[in-house]
Scaffold this motif. Sequence first.
Motif, PDB file in Angstrom:
ATOM      1  N   PHE A   1       3.410   8.761   3.056  1.00 29.34           N
ATOM      2  CA  PHE A   1       2.320   9.075   2.139  1.00 29.34           C
ATOM      3  C   PHE A   1       1.111   9.277   3.022  1.00 29.34           C
ATOM      4  N   GLY A   2       0.455  10.427   2.929  1.00 23.61           N
ATOM      5  CA  GLY A   2      -0.605  10.759   3.872  1.00 23.61           C
ATOM      6  C   GLY A   2      -1.867  11.246   3.216  1.00 23.61           C
ATOM      7  N   THR A   3      -2.855  11.506   4.060  1.00 16.82           N
ATOM      8  CA  THR A   3      -4.122  12.061   3.601  1.00 16.82           C
ATOM      9  C   THR A   3      -4.636  13.090   4.595  1.00 16.82           C
ATOM     10  N   ALA A   4      -5.217  14.147   4.076  1.00 17.54           N
ATOM     11  CA  ALA A   4      -5.972  15.056   4.933  1.00 17.54           C
ATOM     12  C   ALA A   4      -7.283  14.385   5.328  1.00 17.54           C
ATOM     13  N   THR A   5      -7.837  14.820   6.444  1.00 17.27           N
ATOM     14  CA  THR A   5      -9.160  14.374   6.845  1.00 17.27           C
ATOM     15  C   THR A   5      -9.789  15.481   7.679  1.00 17.27           C
ATOM     16  N   ASP A   6     -11.034  15.294   8.051  1.00 11.94           N
ATOM     17  CA  ASP A   6     -11.738  16.322   8.796  1.00 11.94           C
ATOM     18  C   ASP A   6     -12.658  15.678   9.811  1.00 11.94           C
ATOM     19  N   THR A   7     -13.215  16.492  10.672  1.00 10.04           N
ATOM     20  CA  THR A   7     -14.167  15.966  11.630  1.00 10.04           C
ATOM     21  C   THR A   7     -15.411  15.479  10.883  1.00 10.04           C
ATOM     22  N   PRO A   8     -16.041  14.404  11.325  1.00  9.68           N
ATOM     23  CA  PRO A   8     -17.125  13.805  10.536  1.00  9.68           C
ATOM     24  C   PRO A   8     -18.231  14.771  10.157  1.00  9.68           C
ATOM     25  N   TYR A   9     -18.642  15.621  11.059  1.00  6.68           N
ATOM     26  CA  TYR A   9     -19.761  16.497  10.733  1.00  6.68           C
ATOM     27  C   TYR A   9     -19.354  17.636   9.824  1.00  6.68           C
ATOM     28  N   GLU A  10     -18.052  17.815   9.606  1.00  3.92           N
ATOM     29  CA  GLU A  10     -17.596  18.800   8.628  1.00  3.92           C
ATOM     30  C   GLU A  10     -17.279  18.144   7.289  1.00  3.92           C
TER      31      GLU A  10
ATOM     32  N   THR B   1      -3.827   6.577  15.664  1.00  5.19           N
ATOM     33  CA  THR B   1      -3.520   5.695  14.540  1.00  5.19           C
ATOM     34  C   THR B   1      -2.039   5.716  14.168  1.00  5.19           C
ATOM     35  N   GLY B   2      -1.213   6.374  14.978  1.00  7.19           N
ATOM     36  CA  GLY B   2       0.223   6.355  14.780  1.00  7.19           C
ATOM     37  C   GLY B   2       0.712   7.123  13.571  1.00  7.19           C
ATOM     38  N   LYS B   3       0.028   8.218  13.231  1.00  3.13           N
ATOM     39  CA  LYS B   3       0.382   8.982  12.053  1.00  3.13           C
ATOM     40  C   LYS B   3       1.140  10.260  12.409  1.00  3.13           C
ATOM     41  N   LEU B   4       2.064  10.653  11.530  1.00  2.00           N
ATOM     42  CA  LEU B   4       2.651  11.981  11.628  1.00  2.00           C
ATOM     43  C   LEU B   4       1.564  13.012  11.395  1.00  2.00           C
TER      44      LEU B   4
ATOM     45  N   ASP C   1      -5.406   2.514   8.396  1.00  2.00           N
ATOM     46  CA  ASP C   1      -4.418   1.514   7.989  1.00  2.00           C
ATOM     47  C   ASP C   1      -3.041   2.168   7.838  1.00  2.00           C
ATOM     48  N   PRO C   2      -2.062   1.805   8.667  1.00  2.00           N
ATOM     49  CA  PRO C   2      -0.753   2.453   8.595  1.00  2.00           C
ATOM     50  C   PRO C   2       0.014   2.127   7.317  1.00  2.00           C
ATOM     51  N   ALA C   3      -0.320   1.034   6.647  1.00  2.00           N
ATOM     52  CA  ALA C   3       0.321   0.729   5.380  1.00  2.00           C
ATOM     53  C   ALA C   3      -0.179   1.638   4.263  1.00  2.00           C
ATOM     54  N   GLU C   4      -1.369   2.192   4.452  1.00  2.00           N
ATOM     55  CA  GLU C   4      -1.959   3.069   3.436  1.00  2.00           C
ATOM     56  C   GLU C   4      -1.569   4.524   3.656  1.00  2.00           C
ATOM     57  N   PHE C   5      -1.726   5.007   4.894  1.00  2.00           N
ATOM     58  CA  PHE C   5      -1.444   6.408   5.200  1.00  2.00           C
ATOM     59  C   PHE C   5      -0.632   6.507   6.486  1.00  2.00           C
ATOM     60  N   GLY C   6       0.482   7.222   6.407  1.00  2.00           N
ATOM     61  CA  GLY C   6       1.338   7.391   7.571  1.00  2.00           C
ATOM     62  C   GLY C   6       1.354   8.798   8.114  1.00  2.00           C
ATOM     63  N   GLN C   7       0.515   9.645   7.568  1.00  2.00           N
ATOM     64  CA  GLN C   7       0.493  11.059   7.971  1.00  2.00           C
ATOM     65  C   GLN C   7      -0.900  11.598   7.707  1.00  2.00           C
ATOM     66  N   THR C   8      -1.292  12.618   8.470  1.00  2.00           N
ATOM     67  CA  THR C   8      -2.559  13.281   8.193  1.00  2.00           C
ATOM     68  C   THR C   8      -2.459  14.769   8.473  1.00  2.00           C
ATOM     69  N   THR C   9      -3.385  15.511   7.877  1.00  2.00           N
ATOM     70  CA  THR C   9      -3.508  16.958   8.038  1.00  2.00           C
ATOM     71  C   THR C   9      -4.962  17.287   8.328  1.00  2.00           C
TER      72      THR C   9
ATOM     73  N   GLN D   1       0.825  -1.197   0.000  1.00  2.00           N
ATOM     74  CA  GLN D   1       0.000   0.000   0.000  1.00  2.00           C
ATOM     75  C   GLN D   1       0.861   1.250   0.000  1.00  2.00           C
ATOM     76  N   LEU D   2       0.218   2.402  -0.143  1.00  2.00           N
ATOM     77  CA  LEU D   2       0.924   3.617  -0.534  1.00  2.00           C
ATOM     78  C   LEU D   2       1.958   4.088   0.485  1.00  2.00           C
ATOM     79  N   ASN D   3       1.609   4.121   1.753  1.00  2.00           N
ATOM     80  CA  ASN D   3       2.590   4.579   2.739  1.00  2.00           C
ATOM     81  C   ASN D   3       3.739   3.596   2.875  1.00  2.00           C
ATOM     82  N   GLN D   4       3.427   2.327   2.824  1.00  2.00           N
ATOM     83  CA  GLN D   4       4.463   1.306   2.881  1.00  2.00           C
ATOM     84  C   GLN D   4       5.444   1.467   1.726  1.00  2.00           C
ATOM     85  N   LEU D   5       4.922   1.683   0.529  1.00  2.00           N
ATOM     86  CA  LEU D   5       5.774   1.845  -0.646  1.00  2.00           C
ATOM     87  C   LEU D   5       6.540   3.159  -0.606  1.00  2.00           C
TER      88      LEU D   5
END
Length: 363
Positions: free
Chosen positions: A34-43, A102-105, A62-70, A21-25
């Motif tokens: 390799f990370g993804t932004a996310t937001d609070t559910p109601y936003e 989730t152990g993300k940067l 999933d830490p193999a998919e995303f290792g960081q978030t904003t 998966q992407l973060n693993q690779l």
Amino acid sequence: MWLSTTLLAALTLSAVPAAAQLNQLAKQAGLLYFGTATDTPYERERAAYAQAYPQYDAIFADPAEFGQTTPTNGQKWLFTQPSPTVFNFTEGDVVADLAAATGKLLRCHALVWHSQLAPWVEATNWTAAALREAVERHVRTVVGYYRGRCRSWDVVNEALDEDGSYRASVFYRVLGDEYIRLAFRAAAEADPAARLYYNDYGIERPASNKTAGARRLVRMLREAGVRIDGVGLQAHLHADSHPTAAELIETARGFGELVREVAFTELDVRIELPVNETNLAWQKEAYQDVVTACVKVEQCVGITVWDFYDPFSWIPATFPGQGAPLLWFDNFTKHPAYDGMVQTFKQLIAERGGKPCRRRARA
């Protein structure tokens, strides 16, 4: 739904599960994440998408998919200081806590920006002295609250107009470019360990006026003795007219000569609807070109997609007639761009032949 039933079925049947998966690779290729932004559910979503929570959250975690978030929105001035001297970290804490769980940067975003300001900021008849104090107080308070949790901060966001000149924000009208120096100095004092970024869109092509303006901004800070560690290329790209890998490499290397690190911070690739095989192929190429550029540029530490699930993207509401910019369709099947990035990462890993990469020491 934007996809025809026939095309969606074809994509689903032809999809080949990725072995990694992407973060693993990304890490294997030498990036920090390799990370993804996310937001609070109601936003981040309307009630119509409530059924998507479990699958979305499982992919995100999933830490193999995303290792960081904003945090897409929760740390912006509108939420963190809704009234003068009144701070509220509820929105930002949701994603910060999620990153920890989730152990993300955590890339923190964004301290000083002309948009999504609390209304009182633009409504105030500022003196220069009062606005200086307000900018410094906001930056010190927010960065101080999150001290030790943010690997990096987008300190100043989108300070430039399309021609590379300074945007006539409330901050610039009152303080000129002094507000940029103020913000970076205050952030450095509030959290000396955080990497401090200038972040902007439209600075991905090496020959653009805006890219030249961003380089001038960075040099201005450095000449003033103000610490700036990174430049964020937002990379809100167009499938049918995206920069080439060579252009992205040249741009990232150019910024890398001025700062410690660069990153692709808000990646999405919008499509002129309806979706078809041709524009999905263009989109796939754009995502692959970003991967190629980041891996090949020593100073590039990571890639962040601006959320990963199409229904949660900002694009359709902002640009009518455009959409499907991310990596998972409405029904959670993957865009061809996903497997394209997997393929590109694997090719680049093979080219490196397992050689160590100095970027990994910067985490």
